[in-house]
Design a protein around this motif. Structure first.
Motif, short mmCIF file in Angstrom:
data_model
loop_
_atom_site.label_atom_id
_atom_site.label_comp_id
_atom_site.label_asym_id
_atom_site.label_seq_id
_atom_site.Cartn_x
_atom_site.Cartn_y
_atom_site.Cartn_z
N SER A 39 30.55 32.68 41.17
CA SER A 39 30.98 34.04 40.75
C SER A 39 31.71 33.86 39.46
O SER A 39 32.43 34.57 39.15
N HIS A 40 31.84 32.49 38.88
CA HIS A 40 32.72 32.37 37.70
C HIS A 40 32.35 33.01 36.63
O HIS A 40 31.10 33.13 36.24
N ARG A 46 37.72 37.79 37.62
CA ARG A 46 39.01 38.14 36.73
C ARG A 46 39.69 39.08 37.24
O ARG A 46 40.41 39.70 36.45
N ARG A 47 39.89 39.07 38.62
CA ARG A 47 40.67 40.24 39.13
C ARG A 47 42.10 39.91 39.12
O ARG A 47 42.46 38.62 39.24
N THR A 221 39.96 32.84 47.50
CA THR A 221 39.63 33.60 45.93
C THR A 221 40.92 33.15 44.89
O THR A 221 40.66 32.92 43.80
N PHE A 222 42.09 33.20 45.57
CA PHE A 222 43.40 33.07 44.72
C PHE A 222 44.06 31.69 45.42
O PHE A 222 45.31 31.71 45.43
N ALA A 223 43.31 30.69 45.80
CA ALA A 223 43.93 29.63 46.48
C ALA A 223 44.89 28.52 45.34
O ALA A 223 45.89 28.20 45.66
N GLY A 224 44.48 28.95 44.02
CA GLY A 224 45.13 28.18 42.95
C GLY A 224 46.68 28.64 42.76
O GLY A 224 47.58 27.84 43.11
#
Length: 293
Positions: A39-40, A46-47, A221-224
């Motif tokens: 999904s990149h 881009r949420r 989704t936001f692991a970074g």
């Protein structure tokens, strides 16, 4: 070298392509990870980062707490344990190389623990002892972290009472080996992911802390950014914890012979207390399902 080796040996597909992985035991995090890989560039990727949801998540705060406690213990032992042996137990500088023994033991134990953790999760999932896959992962984490935190805290708190250098080093070595329990079940989720997961798996292998990979379950989704926040807070023990321990030694010292027994007891007991508190909090609040999306 480790990064190159992992890049060569890792699975090129998603977790579902790995023969040793039971997708059901991995829970919903694996599906989310695989979906994110494709999904990149999409609108979903881009949420905006949901910071209110992150800071209000008990699972996230539990991860941060365990990360913080782990680093506090690591910095305390890494900086002050050799000093304690030299100044407190009169170990010569030439013999301080013995303080490497716990780290060697920890590295060897981690290789076995990674495999044991995966096998345990798979066994629990197959027998249906805890219901669904995520529950199996959560149960393994809880079973591993709480007992190991109690044992580690007890051994570290015992060090100031020991007069034997061998026993002191043995306490730290056993503590580091039990710290490997925090690495249970990383590779079931980590094998196959091509970006952040690779780094987190290596970090878990080196640091032996399951909280690193738990981020991929809680916030795939936001692991970074979630890992970045956790790692930033966990740097505080290195910046403030080390000088704070030194200040405690100065305040509780006898003024002539340097640090006193009370000072060393405060350093080790503080590290043990923080570590136990972090482990208990993580056990109570950890989750193995998506909490931040």
């Amino acid at each position: 070298m480790g990064t190159v080796a992992w890049e060569v040996l890792r699975t090129n597909g998603g977790p579902g392509c790995h023969a040793a992985i039971c997708i059901g035991a991995c829970g919903s995090g694996v599906d989310t990870v695989e979906n994110e890989e494709g999904s990149h560039g999409s609108e979903a990727s881009r949420r905006p980062i949901p910071w209110p949801q992150i800071w209000s998540s008990r699972a996230f705060l539990a991860i941060v707490g365990l990360h913080f406690g782990n680093n506090w213990l690591g910095f305390a032992l890494g900086t002050w344990f050799p000093t304690y042996l030299h100044a407190g137990l009169q170990v010569s500088m030439e013999d301080l190389g013995l303080t490497m023994v716990p780290y060697v033991a920890k590295g060897a134990m981690s290789l076995a623990a990674l495999r044991w953790g995966d096998q345990l999760v798979y066994m629990i999932f197959r027998t249906g002892a805890t219901g669904t896959g995520p529950n199996a992962s959560k149960r393994v984490r809880q079973t591993a972290v709480l007992p190991s935190s109690i044992i580690i805290a007890s051994l570290i708190a015992l060090i100031p009472f020991l007069d034997s250098v061998t026993l002191c080093i043995l306490c730290v070595a056993i503590s580091f080996c039990f710290q490997v329990c925090h690495a249970f079940h990383p590779s079931t989720l980590a094998v196959g992911h091509r970006h952040l997961t690779d780094r987190l798996f290596l970090q878990s292998l080196v640091e032996c802390c399951g909280f690193n990979v738990n981020i991929l379950e809680v916030a795939p989704t936001f692991a970074g950014p979630v890992f970045g926040v956790s790692n930033s807070i966990a740097c505080i023990p290195g910046m403030l914890g080390v000088p704070l321990n030194g200040r405690l030694l100065d305040i509780l010292g006898d003024g002539q012979n340097g640090a006193s027994y009370a000072g060393w007891r405060a350093v080790f007991w503080l590290a043990a207390g923080i570590y136990f508190g972090a482990g208990a909090s993580y056990t109570w609040n950890c989750e193995a399902t998506v909490q931040i999306s």
